[in-house]
Design a protein around this motif. Sequence first.
Motif, PDB file in Angstrom:
ATOM      1  N   LYS A 176       0.976  -1.295   0.305  1.00  0.00           N
ATOM      2  CA  LYS A 176       0.117   0.068  -0.125  1.00  0.00           C
ATOM      3  C   LYS A 176       0.771   0.689   0.179  1.00  0.00           C
ATOM      4  CE  LYS A 176      -3.637   1.954   3.666  1.00  0.00           C
ATOM      5  NZ  LYS A 176      -4.710   1.408   2.650  1.00  0.00           N
ATOM      6  N   ASP A 177       0.509   2.327  -0.967  1.00  0.00           N
ATOM      7  CA  ASP A 177       1.654   3.510  -0.985  1.00  0.00           C
ATOM      8  C   ASP A 177       0.528   4.573  -0.379  1.00  0.00           C
ATOM      9  OD1 ASP A 177       1.039   4.573  -3.651  1.00  0.00           O
ATOM     10  OD2 ASP A 177       1.378   2.871  -4.275  1.00  0.00           O
ATOM     11  N   GLN A 178       1.293   5.315  -0.529  1.00  0.00           N
ATOM     12  CA  GLN A 178      -0.006   6.799   0.172  1.00  0.00           C
ATOM     13  C   GLN A 178       0.287   8.423  -1.306  1.00  0.00           C
ATOM     14  OE1 GLN A 178       2.122   7.353   3.284  1.00  0.00           O
ATOM     15  NE2 GLN A 178      -0.448   6.810   4.364  1.00  0.00           N
ATOM     16  N   ARG A 236       6.339  10.102 -16.757  1.00  0.00           N
ATOM     17  CA  ARG A 236       7.043   9.911 -15.529  1.00  0.00           C
ATOM     18  C   ARG A 236       7.610   8.632 -15.958  1.00  0.00           C
ATOM     19  NH1 ARG A 236       3.898  10.773 -10.447  1.00  0.00           N
ATOM     20  NH2 ARG A 236       5.500  10.546  -8.745  1.00  0.00           N
ATOM     21  N   SER A 237       7.026   7.601 -16.164  1.00  0.00           N
ATOM     22  CA  SER A 237       7.699   6.283 -15.925  1.00  0.00           C
ATOM     23  C   SER A 237       8.548   6.193 -16.551  1.00  0.00           C
ATOM     24  CB  SER A 237       6.390   5.330 -16.887  1.00  0.00           C
ATOM     25  OG  SER A 237       6.965   4.029 -16.609  1.00  0.00           O
ATOM     26  N   ARG A 238       9.259   6.143 -17.086  1.00  0.00           N
ATOM     27  CA  ARG A 238       9.849   6.649 -18.354  1.00  0.00           C
ATOM     28  C   ARG A 238      11.304   7.674 -17.829  1.00  0.00           C
ATOM     29  NH1 ARG A 238       9.391   5.165 -23.811  1.00  0.00           N
ATOM     30  NH2 ARG A 238       7.549   4.681 -24.164  1.00  0.00           N
ATOM     31  N   GLY A 298      11.538   3.064 -15.653  1.00  0.00           N
ATOM     32  CA  GLY A 298      10.623   2.051 -16.016  1.00  0.00           C
ATOM     33  C   GLY A 298      10.343   1.633 -17.765  1.00  0.00           C
ATOM     34  N   THR A 299       9.843   0.286 -17.634  1.00  0.00           N
ATOM     35  CA  THR A 299       9.971  -0.729 -18.909  1.00  0.00           C
ATOM     36  C   THR A 299       8.372  -0.869 -19.093  1.00  0.00           C
ATOM     37  OG1 THR A 299      10.555  -2.985 -18.060  1.00  0.00           O
ATOM     38  CG2 THR A 299      12.658  -1.533 -18.527  1.00  0.00           C
ATOM     39  N   GLY A 300       7.569  -0.396 -18.259  1.00  0.00           N
ATOM     40  CA  GLY A 300       6.558  -0.681 -18.101  1.00  0.00           C
ATOM     41  C   GLY A 300       6.141  -2.561 -18.320  1.00  0.00           C
ATOM     42  N   GLY A 309       6.399  -4.674 -16.289  1.00  0.00           N
ATOM     43  CA  GLY A 309       6.994  -5.133 -14.329  1.00  0.00           C
ATOM     44  C   GLY A 309       5.658  -5.279 -14.356  1.00  0.00           C
ATOM     45  N   LEU A 310       4.155  -4.533 -14.029  1.00  0.00           N
ATOM     46  CA  LEU A 310       2.958  -5.858 -14.070  1.00  0.00           C
ATOM     47  C   LEU A 310       2.388  -7.242 -14.479  1.00  0.00           C
ATOM     48  CD1 LEU A 310       1.041  -2.468 -12.423  1.00  0.00           C
ATOM     49  CD2 LEU A 310       1.454  -4.067 -11.198  1.00  0.00           C
ATOM     50  N   ALA A 311       3.483  -6.817 -15.975  1.00  0.00           N
ATOM     51  CA  ALA A 311       2.826  -7.633 -16.840  1.00  0.00           C
ATOM     52  C   ALA A 311       3.213  -9.324 -16.575  1.00  0.00           C
ATOM     53  CB  ALA A 311       3.302  -7.743 -18.611  1.00  0.00           C
TER      54      ALA A 311
HETATM   55  N1  LIG Z   1       2.068   2.077  -6.531  1.00  0.00           N
HETATM   56  C1  LIG Z   1       1.597   2.968  -7.978  1.00  0.00           C
HETATM   57  N2  LIG Z   1       0.699   4.032  -8.016  1.00  0.00           N
HETATM   58  C2  LIG Z   1       0.199   5.036  -9.480  1.00  0.00           C
HETATM   59  N3  LIG Z   1       0.954   4.172 -10.309  1.00  0.00           N
HETATM   60  C3  LIG Z   1       1.015   3.200 -10.336  1.00  0.00           C
HETATM   61  C4  LIG Z   1       1.668   2.689  -8.963  1.00  0.00           C
HETATM   62  N4  LIG Z   1       2.334   0.808  -9.652  1.00  0.00           N
HETATM   63  C5  LIG Z   1       2.181   0.997 -10.813  1.00  0.00           C
HETATM   64  N5  LIG Z   1       1.812   2.461 -11.700  1.00  0.00           N
HETATM   65  C6  LIG Z   1       1.673   2.113 -13.064  1.00  0.00           C
HETATM   66  O1  LIG Z   1       1.380   1.563 -13.571  1.00  0.00           O
HETATM   67  C7  LIG Z   1       2.146   1.112 -14.840  1.00  0.00           C
HETATM   68  C8  LIG Z   1       2.482   0.029 -14.970  1.00  0.00           C
HETATM   69  O2  LIG Z   1       3.328  -0.238 -14.027  1.00  0.00           O
HETATM   70  P1  LIG Z   1       4.263  -1.515 -14.615  1.00  0.00           P
HETATM   71  O3  LIG Z   1       5.365  -2.329 -13.078  1.00  0.00           O
HETATM   72  O4  LIG Z   1       4.555  -2.685 -15.140  1.00  0.00           O
HETATM   73  O5  LIG Z   1       5.868  -0.255 -15.242  1.00  0.00           O
HETATM   74  P2  LIG Z   1       6.765   0.162 -14.799  1.00  0.00           P
HETATM   75  O6  LIG Z   1       6.992   0.453 -12.876  1.00  0.00           O
HETATM   76  O7  LIG Z   1       6.666   1.712 -15.353  1.00  0.00           O
HETATM   77  O8  LIG Z   1       8.351  -0.198 -15.437  1.00  0.00           O
HETATM   78  P3  LIG Z   1       8.966  -1.003 -14.650  1.00  0.00           P
HETATM   79  O9  LIG Z   1       8.420  -1.878 -13.895  1.00  0.00           O
HETATM   80  O10 LIG Z   1       9.351  -2.113 -15.872  1.00  0.00           O
HETATM   81  O11 LIG Z   1      10.135  -0.969 -14.482  1.00  0.00           O
HETATM   82  C9  LIG Z   1       3.086   2.406 -14.151  1.00  0.00           C
HETATM   83  O12 LIG Z   1       4.261   2.815 -15.241  1.00  0.00           O
HETATM   84  C10 LIG Z   1       2.191   3.657 -13.258  1.00  0.00           C
HETATM   85  O13 LIG Z   1       2.127   4.334 -14.142  1.00  0.00           O
END
Ligand SMILES: Nc1ncnc2c1ncn2[C@@H]1O[C@H](COP(=O)(O)OP(=O)(O)OP(=O)(O)O)[C@@H](O)[C@H]1O
Length: 351
Positions: free
Chosen positions: A278-280, A303-305, A309-311, A313-315
């Motif tokens: 859980k985050d804030q 922001r992610s780039r 981030g590679t996008g 992670g969650l996949a």
């Molecule tokens: N805790 C969070 N709070 C807000 N947005 C989030 C959170 N976790 C993930 N996201 C959003 O979901 C997107 C996908 O997350 P994911 O972990 O797949 O990729 P990433 O973090 O951008 O890259 P990587 O995990 O490959 O370093 C993120 O780019 C972000 O926009």
Amino acid sequence: MKNDDLLVILNALVEPVFLVSAKRQITLANSAAEELFGESQIGKDFVYAIRNPDALKCIEAVLQGQAAAEAVISLPVPVRATYKLSSVHLEGGDGVQAEAVVSLHDISHVLEAEQMRSDFVANVSHELRSPLTALSGGIETLKGAAKNDPAARERFLDIMEREASRMTRLIGDLLSLSRVEVNEHVRPSERVNVLAVVEKVVDALETQSKAEKKPIKLQSSKGDWNVPGDQDQLTQIFQNLIDNALKYSRENSKVMVSLTRRDKVVGMTGPALVVEVKDQGEGIPAEHIPRLTERFYRVDDSRSREKGGTGLGLAIVKHILNRHRGRLLIESEKGKGSTFIVCLPLDAAVQ
Ligand SMILES: Nc1ncnc2c1ncn2[C@@H]1O[C@H](COP(=O)(O)OP(=O)(O)OP(=O)(O)O)[C@@H](O)[C@H]1O
Ligand SMILES: [Mg+2]
């Protein structure tokens, strides 16, 4: 063979089938065809059953003597789908009052898979192109304008280092994703202590947590936290979720990780071990939540780039959880933060 006997056989087929007379009238429709196009099609002109010009051309060709014809048609009802329509001339079919057999094969999922594959290739190329462009730009500058400028050289080398490590991370994540996909159907056989895994991940992220002034609080009661699992893959799950919580939250906010047991989780049979991260942070708008686990999907691209981030992670998390027969639930409230909930079956035998 009588029409009734024929219908018994045609009803056993899962695909919609019509028999059509020389006058283009429907003389027989199996139950799959009735389900899709409605009952009481018998006696009607075929044109009214499937309103599509390509389908019509196909059937006309066969009625005029062509042995067979095919067309790919998209139909908007009852749900949008794409079919391969095959029409075959019926030889000696006098007894069944039909000149042609028309069958439909739903190819929507094949097209979808093809589309996904080509989207994936396009995405990967796009993701690799930007660091490569930055690297080539850097090399050019180092050979030219910045040749005798030590300060500029340092700056460009820093940029190049960052972009090179971005490519390395991207390739690492792609390989990781394909490895997870390959063994997604093989159930993990080790027993893994999830609390120990989470503790290790929290330790590893300590420096990042201190640097960003976002303390990680870990909570768990005493108990047995063992699940059937793959230690490295479970590590990858929590590594990404806690890293995301740190990356996408405000300075001086907390990241809370808790382990509990639940007897029942929606979509799972048997008890589950539940890990909540859980985050804030600022939260994730509801319309993005269902798409977060798609490859390369980011809520805020730049922001992610910028955070490296590679996008992917969650996949990766989603595929690992599929392999573990687990679930990922995401809850988020704008302005308050997000909670990523990992549910892992406690007992392999029940799943
Ligand atoms: N805790 C969070 N709070 C807000 N947005 C989030 C959170 N976790 C993930 N996201 C959003 O979901 C997107 C996908 O997350 P994911 O972990 O797949 O990729 P990433 O973090 O951008 O890259 P990587 O995990 O490959 O370093 C993120 O780019 C972000 O926009
Ligand atoms: Mg991530």
